[in-house]
Design an enzyme around this catalytic site. Structure first.
Site, PDB file in Angstrom:
ATOM      1  N   ARG A 109       0.828  -1.184  -0.085  1.00  9.14           N
ATOM      2  CA  ARG A 109      -0.009  -0.018   0.043  1.00  9.14           C
ATOM      3  C   ARG A 109       0.811   1.267  -0.118  1.00  9.14           C
ATOM      4  O   ARG A 109       0.666   2.167  -0.651  1.00  9.14           O
ATOM      5  CB  ARG A 109      -1.055   0.203   1.030  1.00  9.14           C
ATOM      6  CG  ARG A 109      -2.083  -0.590   0.917  1.00  9.14           C
ATOM      7  CD  ARG A 109      -2.679  -1.334   2.496  1.00  9.14           C
ATOM      8  NE  ARG A 109      -1.742  -2.157   2.818  1.00  9.14           N
ATOM      9  CZ  ARG A 109      -1.561  -3.619   2.608  1.00  9.14           C
ATOM     10  NH1 ARG A 109      -2.643  -4.035   1.560  1.00  9.14           N
ATOM     11  NH2 ARG A 109      -0.680  -4.432   2.889  1.00  9.14           N
ATOM     12  N   THR A 110       1.792   1.467   1.063  1.00 13.73           N
ATOM     13  CA  THR A 110       2.492   2.603   1.091  1.00 13.73           C
ATOM     14  C   THR A 110       3.332   3.018  -0.150  1.00 13.73           C
ATOM     15  O   THR A 110       3.153   3.960  -0.681  1.00 13.73           O
ATOM     16  CB  THR A 110       3.541   2.609   2.428  1.00 13.73           C
ATOM     17  OG1 THR A 110       2.713   2.217   3.247  1.00 13.73           O
ATOM     18  CG2 THR A 110       4.211   3.793   2.392  1.00 13.73           C
TER      19      THR A 110
ATOM     20  N   LYS B 156      26.455  -3.697  -0.795  1.00  7.62           N
ATOM     21  CA  LYS B 156      27.782  -3.499  -0.817  1.00  7.62           C
ATOM     22  C   LYS B 156      28.299  -2.678   0.426  1.00  7.62           C
ATOM     23  O   LYS B 156      29.499  -2.507   0.585  1.00  7.62           O
ATOM     24  CB  LYS B 156      28.575  -2.669  -2.053  1.00  7.62           C
ATOM     25  CG  LYS B 156      27.856  -3.220  -3.444  1.00  7.62           C
ATOM     26  CD  LYS B 156      28.538  -2.220  -4.425  1.00  7.62           C
ATOM     27  CE  LYS B 156      27.696  -2.493  -5.820  1.00  7.62           C
ATOM     28  NZ  LYS B 156      28.267  -1.404  -6.866  1.00  7.62           N
TER      29      LYS B 156
ATOM     30  N   ARG C  68      11.513   3.971   3.547  1.00  4.21           N
ATOM     31  CA  ARG C  68      11.073   2.748   4.595  1.00  4.21           C
ATOM     32  C   ARG C  68      12.395   2.161   4.938  1.00  4.21           C
ATOM     33  O   ARG C  68      13.068   1.549   4.096  1.00  4.21           O
ATOM     34  CB  ARG C  68       9.819   1.978   3.875  1.00  4.21           C
ATOM     35  CG  ARG C  68       9.625   0.605   4.928  1.00  4.21           C
ATOM     36  CD  ARG C  68       8.450  -0.039   4.523  1.00  4.21           C
ATOM     37  NE  ARG C  68       7.305   0.431   4.953  1.00  4.21           N
ATOM     38  CZ  ARG C  68       6.214   0.024   4.688  1.00  4.21           C
ATOM     39  NH1 ARG C  68       5.933  -1.336   4.109  1.00  4.21           N
ATOM     40  NH2 ARG C  68       5.148   0.895   4.954  1.00  4.21           N
TER      41      ARG C  68
ATOM     42  N   HIS D 154       4.827   5.654  11.729  1.00  3.41           N
ATOM     43  CA  HIS D 154       4.371   5.491  10.250  1.00  3.41           C
ATOM     44  C   HIS D 154       3.306   6.579  10.220  1.00  3.41           C
ATOM     45  O   HIS D 154       2.274   6.657  10.190  1.00  3.41           O
ATOM     46  CB  HIS D 154       3.641   4.079   9.985  1.00  3.41           C
ATOM     47  CG  HIS D 154       3.544   3.768   8.498  1.00  3.41           C
ATOM     48  ND1 HIS D 154       3.642   4.549   7.383  1.00  3.41           N
ATOM     49  CD2 HIS D 154       3.177   2.627   8.073  1.00  3.41           C
ATOM     50  CE1 HIS D 154       3.253   4.046   6.485  1.00  3.41           C
ATOM     51  NE2 HIS D 154       3.297   2.881   6.663  1.00  3.41           N
TER      52      HIS D 154
HETATM   53  N1  ASP Z   1       1.482  -1.691   6.689  1.00  2.00           N
HETATM   54  C1  ASP Z   1       1.628  -1.530   7.872  1.00  2.00           C
HETATM   55  C2  ASP Z   1       3.250  -1.058   8.265  1.00  2.00           C
HETATM   56  O1  ASP Z   1       3.933  -1.041   7.237  1.00  2.00           O
HETATM   57  C3  ASP Z   1       0.968  -2.376   8.933  1.00  2.00           C
HETATM   58  C4  ASP Z   1       1.845  -3.721   8.924  1.00  2.00           C
HETATM   59  O2  ASP Z   1       2.711  -4.170   8.289  1.00  2.00           O
HETATM   60  O3  ASP Z   1       1.376  -4.521   9.797  1.00  2.00           O
HETATM   61  O4  ASP Z   1       3.387  -0.618   9.519  1.00  2.00           O
END
Ligand code: ASP
Length: 315
Positions: free
Chosen positions: A65-66, A95, A116, A144
Site C-alpha cells: 500500500r505505502t 555493498k 521505509r 508511520h
Molecule cells: N502496513 C503497515 C506497516 O507497514 C502495517 C503492518 O505491516 O502491519 O506498518
C-alpha cells in the site's frame, strides 16, 4: 563545451519539509493535509501541480500500500518516480554503503525521497543527510506518520469528527508503528479516549504513553469486553518480523480475531479499521459488513499521500 551543458535546477534555500514522524505534524498542518486530501479526492485540485518533479521511493522493507499509493499519488500529481522497491538488496546497501551516503546521492537526483527502513530513527537520520524533503514510509517499530494521517482521514470521513471518540487500538501495540503514530495524532484532538487492547507483553511503549497527556487512556487485554463501547476498533497485525524467534511470535499469533460473531459486539455506528496486511486477525467473512472500513481506509492513502507530496514539494 561548458555553455552547452545544462545546469541542474537550482535548489531553494528554504529548509526542506521533512515528515519523519508524528512530531513533525502540528495540529494546523494535520488539518491542512486532511483538507487538501479531500480536495484531491473530489478532483477539484489544480491539474498536475508537480509536473517536472521527481520522487525517489527507497524501500528497505516490503510494502504494497505505502509504496504503490505514494507512486500513484506522484503520477497523479503530474510528477515522475524513481523506485528501489528492494533497496537492501538492489542498492549499494548490499555493498555496505551507509544510509546517509545513499540518501546524499539520491538527494542529488530527486526532488523528494520516501523512505521505509527497518531501523527505528533511520528516517530522521536520512533527513539530516538529505538536501530534499524526506518522508517516512515507516521506520521499523518506530512510526508511520502518513498511515496515521490516512487513518485520521478515514475516521473523519466515516464518523464525521476526530474528537470525543472512543477508539480501541488492538493487537501488537509494542511493535506496531501504525498504532503508535495514530495514538499520538488522536491525542491532539479534544475528548478522545484510547483503549489499548493487547497482551501484557505487547503493551504500547511508554515513549508513546507518556505523550498522550490530552487523551484518556485505558489498557486491557480483553478485546471482547472493550469492544462494546467503541466508535472505532483499530485492529493490527502481530508483527512477526519484530520478534526474536518464530516461537515467540507463535505465542501471540491469533490472539485477537475478528469474526462475524465478534462483530455483533461492535456498536452499529462503529467502524472496524486495519492498516493491512491482515495475517488472520480479521476473518474475510467480515468484509461484507458495512462497518468493515479497511479497504476504504487503504484507498484513502492515495488522497493523503497526494496532499503530503504536494505540501513537501509543491507550493
Ligand atoms: N502496513 C503497515 C506497516 O507497514 C502495517 C503492518 O505491516 O502491519 O506498518
Amino acid at each position: 563545451m561548458r555553455d552547452t551543458l545544462t545546469a541542474p535546477p537550482a535548489r531553494t534555500q528554504v529548509p526542506p519539509r521533512h515528515l519523519t514522524g508524528p512530531n513533525d505534524l502540528s495540529l494546523p498542518l494535520i488539518e491542512q493535509l486532511l483538507d487538501d486530501a479531500a480536495v484531491f479526492e473530489r478532483g477539484d485540485a489544480e491539474a498536475a501541480p508537480l509536473r517536472g518533479r521527481l520522487l525517489a521511493t527507497l524501500f528497505y522493507e516490503p510494502s504494497t500500500r505505502t509504496r504503490f499509493s505514494f507512486e500513484a499519488a506522484m503520477h497523479r500529481l503530474g510528477g515522475q518516480v524513481l523506485s528501489a522497491e528492494n533497496a537492501a538488496q538492489a542498492s549499494s546497501a548490499a555493498k555496505g554503503e551507509s544510509l546517509e551516503d545513499a540518501i546524499r546521492i539520491v538527494s542529488g537526483y530527486a526532488d523528494a525521497i520516501v523512505l521505509r527502513h527497518p531501523e527505528v530513527g533511520a528516517v530522521e537520520r536520512a533527513a539530516r543527510a538529505a538536501e530534499v524533503p524526506v518522508i517516512s514510509g515507516g521506520d521499523g517499530a518506530g512510526h508511520h506518520p502518513t498511515q496515521a494521517l490516512l487513518d485520521l482521514y478515514t475516521i473523519k470521513k466515516e464518523l464525521g469528527r476526530l474528537h470525543h471518540l472512543r477508539i480501541g487500538l488492538a493487537g501488537d501495540l509494542r511493535h506496531g508503528r501504525t498504532a503508535r503514530s495514530l495514538a499520538l495524532l488522536l491525542s491532539r484532538f479534544p475528548g478522545n479516549e484510547l483503549i489499548m487492547i493487547s497482551p501484557p507483553e505487547l503493551r504500547m511503549g511508554t515513549d508513546v504513553l507518556d505523550q498522550l497527556n490530552e487523551a484518556r487512556v485505558d489498557e486491557t487485554d480483553d478485546l471482547h469486553g472493550a469492544i462494546t463501547g467503541l466508535d472505532v476498533l483499530y485492529q493490527t497485525r502481530i508483527q512477526a518480523e519484530r520478534f526474536a524467534s518464530l516461537d515467540e511470535y507463535e505465542r501471540y499469533r491469533g490472539v485477537y480475531v475478528m469474526t462475524v460473531d465478534v462483530m455483533h459486539r461492535l456498536p452499529e455506528h462503529a467502524i472496524l479499521m486495519h492498516p493491512l496486511p491482515r495475517a488472520g486477525e480479521i476473518d474475510p467473512l467480515v468484509d461484507a459488513d458495512p462497518r468493515a472500513a479497511y479497504f476504504r481506509q487503504a484507498r484513502n492513502g492515495l488522497w493523503i499521500r497526494m496532499a503530503v507530496l504536494d505540501w513537501a514539494m509543491g507550493r
